[in-house]
Design an enzyme around this catalytic site. Structure first.
Site, PDB file in Angstrom:
ATOM      1  N   LYS A  76       5.772   5.516  -1.704  1.00 21.21           N
ATOM      2  CA  LYS A  76       6.720   6.343  -0.951  1.00 21.21           C
ATOM      3  C   LYS A  76       8.126   6.248  -1.539  1.00 21.21           C
ATOM      4  CE  LYS A  76       4.434   6.566   3.522  1.00 21.21           C
ATOM      5  NZ  LYS A  76       4.509   6.168   4.944  1.00 21.21           N
TER       6      LYS A  76
ATOM      7  N   HIS B 212      -5.954   5.969   1.619  1.00 20.24           N
ATOM      8  CA  HIS B 212      -6.087   7.104   2.549  1.00 20.24           C
ATOM      9  C   HIS B 212      -7.423   7.825   2.391  1.00 20.24           C
ATOM     10  CE1 HIS B 212      -2.324   7.092   4.730  1.00 20.24           C
ATOM     11  NE2 HIS B 212      -1.681   6.833   3.605  1.00 20.24           N
TER      12      HIS B 212
ATOM     13  N   HIS C 244       1.821   9.864  -2.482  1.00 24.12           N
ATOM     14  CA  HIS C 244       2.299   8.483  -2.517  1.00 24.12           C
ATOM     15  C   HIS C 244       1.236   7.451  -2.916  1.00 24.12           C
ATOM     16  CE1 HIS C 244       0.875   8.058   1.704  1.00 24.12           C
ATOM     17  NE2 HIS C 244       0.815   6.775   1.423  1.00 24.12           N
TER      18      HIS C 244
ATOM     19  N   HIS D 132       0.801  -1.231   0.000  1.00 24.55           N
ATOM     20  CA  HIS D 132       0.000   0.000   0.000  1.00 24.55           C
ATOM     21  C   HIS D 132       0.833   1.279   0.000  1.00 24.55           C
ATOM     22  CE1 HIS D 132       0.779  -0.321   4.325  1.00 24.55           C
ATOM     23  NE2 HIS D 132       0.416   0.941   4.442  1.00 24.55           N
ATOM     24  N   ASP D 133       2.001   1.254   0.638  1.00 25.80           N
ATOM     25  CA  ASP D 133       2.837   2.467   0.711  1.00 25.80           C
ATOM     26  C   ASP D 133       3.988   2.450  -0.289  1.00 25.80           C
ATOM     27  OD1 ASP D 133       1.551   4.106   2.494  1.00 25.80           O
ATOM     28  OD2 ASP D 133       2.649   3.390   4.255  1.00 25.80           O
TER      29      ASP D 133
END
Ligand SMILES: [Fe+2]
Length: 244
Positions: A102, A152, A127, A98-99
């Site tokens: 970044k 998010h 991101h 999910h990240d």
């Protein structure tokens, strides 16, 4: 003579049937080979993406261990909700990745020891979009790309990048959001120590139906309560970055 005439078409039919059957069996074997190859390619792509996620962990201390926990918990919630196995897999993979966006955020922002200023937050909030773009080329992971893009978003529409609300947000993204928030709350931050498991659960319960999906919170709380080894490494983790 009559017997021979009658027998010949029968033999031909038998031969034709056998050939047809053999061709059918061969086609099934080809199909199985193609299916196996497709799965191998999928696994290879996942491994490559995991390599990228590991590179991110080297770059950003916060994501160390965070991705695995969010992936595992998201998978658990999806399974407990009774979703089909393929969907459970995709939600688990999306939770793990999910990240991943970044990786495209400058280290000066990722590693900043203090709270980010508004301009830095604007950069950081890219991101989910970057992450979705990274996995976009993989057709088999289209659903996962959407979960990454929307992890998010918030139930009441207050999240980003698209301000989706309620059921507009993909279910996988709503599940990942719950796991992500719990892990963020129970992680050390530059501005506060990790919250206790009980306090974090209170926060989740209070957010259910407001910013977080009520059903996903309910299932997550049941799941996390059932895990006897919940967050054993909270105090050991060195966390530099708030959830973003
Ligand atoms: Fe994130």
């Amino acid at each position: 003579m009559a017997t021979r005439v009658n027998a010949a078409p029968g033999d031909d039919l038998t031969v034709a049937y056998r050939r047809l059957n053999a061709a059918y069996q061969q086609t099934l074997r080809y199909a199985e080979d193609v299916r196996r190859l497709y799965q191998q390619v999928q696994r290879a792509i996942y491994q490559s993406l995991l390599g990228l996620a590991n590179a991110l962990e080297a770059k950003d201390a916060y994501t160390r261990g965070h991705s695995e926990r969010v992936g595992a918990w998201s998978r658990g919630v999806a399974a407990a909700l009774g979703l089909p196995p393929g969907e459970v897999d995709m939600i688990g993979q999306a939770g793990l990745l999910h990240d991943i966006g970044k990786i495209g955020i400058p280290e000066g922002i990722l590693r900043k020891p203090g709270v980010l200023d508004p301009e830095e937050w604007t950069v950081m909030r890219n991101h989910p979009l970057i992450g979705a773009q990274i996995v976009a080329p993989f057709d088999f992971f289209t659903g996962g790309a959407l979960m990454i893009r929307h992890h998010h978003e918030r139930w009441d529409g207050s999240g980003y990048p698209d301000g989706l609300a309620g059921d507009e947000i993909p279910l996988g993204a709503r599940i990942i959001a719950v796991a992500d928030v719990y892990d963020a709350l129970t992680s050390n931050r530059p501005y506060r120590a990790a919250l206790s498991h009980a306090t974090a659960l209170e926060h989740l319960t209070a957010s259910a139906g407001l910013t977080l999906d009520e059903d996903a919170v309910g299932v997550f709380v049941g799941l996390i309560e059932a895990l006897s080894t919940t967050k054993p490494d909270v105090d050991a983790r060195s966390v530099l970055r708030p959830s973003s």
